[in-house]
Design an enzyme around this catalytic site. Structure first.
Site, PDB file in Angstrom:
ATOM      1  CE  LYS A  34       6.428  26.258 -29.658  1.00 19.69           C
ATOM      2  NZ  LYS A  34       6.857  27.068 -29.069  1.00 19.69           N
TER       3      LYS A  34
ATOM      4  CB  SER B 157       9.068  20.552 -29.767  1.00 19.37           C
ATOM      5  OG  SER B 157      10.182  19.743 -28.707  1.00 19.37           O
TER       6      SER B 157
ATOM      7  CG  HIS C 124       4.937  21.556 -28.626  1.00 23.79           C
ATOM      8  ND1 HIS C 124       4.582  22.131 -29.941  1.00 23.79           N
ATOM      9  CD2 HIS C 124       6.489  22.200 -28.472  1.00 23.79           C
ATOM     10  CE1 HIS C 124       6.084  23.276 -30.474  1.00 23.79           C
ATOM     11  NE2 HIS C 124       6.814  23.182 -29.536  1.00 23.79           N
TER      12      HIS C 124
END
Length: 360
Positions: free
Chosen positions: A209, A151, A179
């Site tokens: 996300k 991240s 992610h």
């Protein structure tokens, strides 16, 4: 962040958080199922909409079953606590998310941290663990854990290498692809695209996300998911995800599966930013994902650049220790499919202004 600010700080990679169809699905979910689930999953809070989402996720990811959690942090805590204990040797990438580190600690398992994306160091730790086991005639379980996309750096785990190491050493592999899900791979399934449950037995991802909503999942074989269902305390002892969020996530998943042009647009935006940032000699990282860190080193310098961008109406993340190591403070810039070329040009103009003002 002011409403008018141009957002290059969040994780809404496909722009679905503000997508009208997703917002309407949330409203319809609340009208149909109520504002909240009113109980834990194992009591009466597991509603039809939760079941449908879990089935759709499992089909999309190529796994037998999936289980929905209320947040990504709770998913990681619960999954690790259900799978590990004092007799488990846990091996974690040094840059893993805090929830993974905390999950092992709460499970009472010791985490052995291997160098970032370094298969040789992992192999050394695994071999050393086996030597200790042979000497003590003990047979601890082994769990390898890694982020999929990291991240703060935006780079991607070498998942195939991790899977091979896990098989050689009879370890269980867990990938947290928070992610990557929705972003990577031809169909958006993430960094484990093309890999089976045999390769990656424990796959975690989030909805907050790329899918633009909230919550998380774990996917795997039916026996694994049944075990987690019964023993993950952060699943068993909390109210189920609000059905409006689940309904919105279902619609977001339909968009991810049915509109690959969003990922293509995101890829174009990443390529545009990287090309122009390189032309401006900005301190680029090697990332090709939507996470584009500019490592400035000094905390005060990082805060100055962030303040200058804020004055330009642009929001970026100013990341400093202890989130990243000392001397690695950075601007964490994130790209989205919703950004236009004009938006990216505005960001680049702001970064050029930062560089000019920072010159001696």
């Amino acid at each position: 962040m002011p409403d008018a600010a141009l957002d290059f700080a969040g994780n809404d990679y496909l722009g679905l958080a503000r997508e009208p169809k997703v917002r309407e699905a949330a409203a319809e979910g609340a009208r149909r199922f109520g504002a909240g689930a009113a109980a834990s999953h194992l009591v009466s809070g597991h509603l039809a909409v939760h079941e449908v989402l879990e089935q759709e996720l499992a089909e999309w990811l190529g796994r037998e079953r999936a289980l929905v959690f209320s947040t990504g942090y709770m998913a990681n805590l619960g999954v690790i606590q259900a799978l590990a204990g004092r007799d488990t040797a846990v091996f974690q990438d040094r840059l893993n998310h805090a929830s993974l580190i905390d999950g092992a600690a709460l499970a009472g398992a010791r985490s052995r941290r291997f160098h970032h994306r370094d298969g040789e160091d992992l192999e050394r730790l695994l071999s050393r663990s086996e030597a200790i086991r042979d000497a003590s005639h003990d047979a601890p379980r082994k769990l390898i854990i890694s982020d999929g996309v990291f991240s703060m750096d935006g780079d991607v785990a070498k998942v195939s290498e991790l899977a091979a190491a896990a098989k050689r050493h009879s370890a269980l592999l867990m990938i947290d692809d928070a992610h990557g899900v929705g972003v990577l791979g031809e169909t958006g399934v993430g960094c484990t695209a093309g890999m089976s449950a045999e390769d990656v037995p424990v796959l975690v991802g989030t909805f907050g996300k790329a899918l633009g909503t909230g919550g998380a999942f774990v996917a795997g074989d039916a026996s694994l998911i049944e075990h987690i269902t019964q023993f993950a305390r952060s699943y068993v002892y909390t109210t189920a995800q609000p059905p409006a969020v689940t309904a919105a996530t279902l619609e977001a998943l339909n968009i991810v599966r049915g509109e690959p042009e969003l990922r293509a647009r995101l890829d174009d935006n990443v390529a545009l930013f990287r090309r122009e940032a390189a032309r401006l000699n900005l301190p680029m990282a090697a990332s090709t994902t939507p996470i584009q860190p500019l490592t400035l080193g000094d905390e005060a310098r990082t805060l100055r650049w962030a303040a200058t961008l804020d004055a330009c109406g642009i929001a970026v993340g100013a990341i400093r220790p202890p989130t990243v190591p000392k001397g690695q403070a950075r601007l964490r810039i994130t790209l989205s499919a919703r950004h236009t070329e004009a938006d990216i040009e505005r960001l680049l103009d702001g970064l050029e202004r930062c560089r000019r003002e920072d010159a001696p």
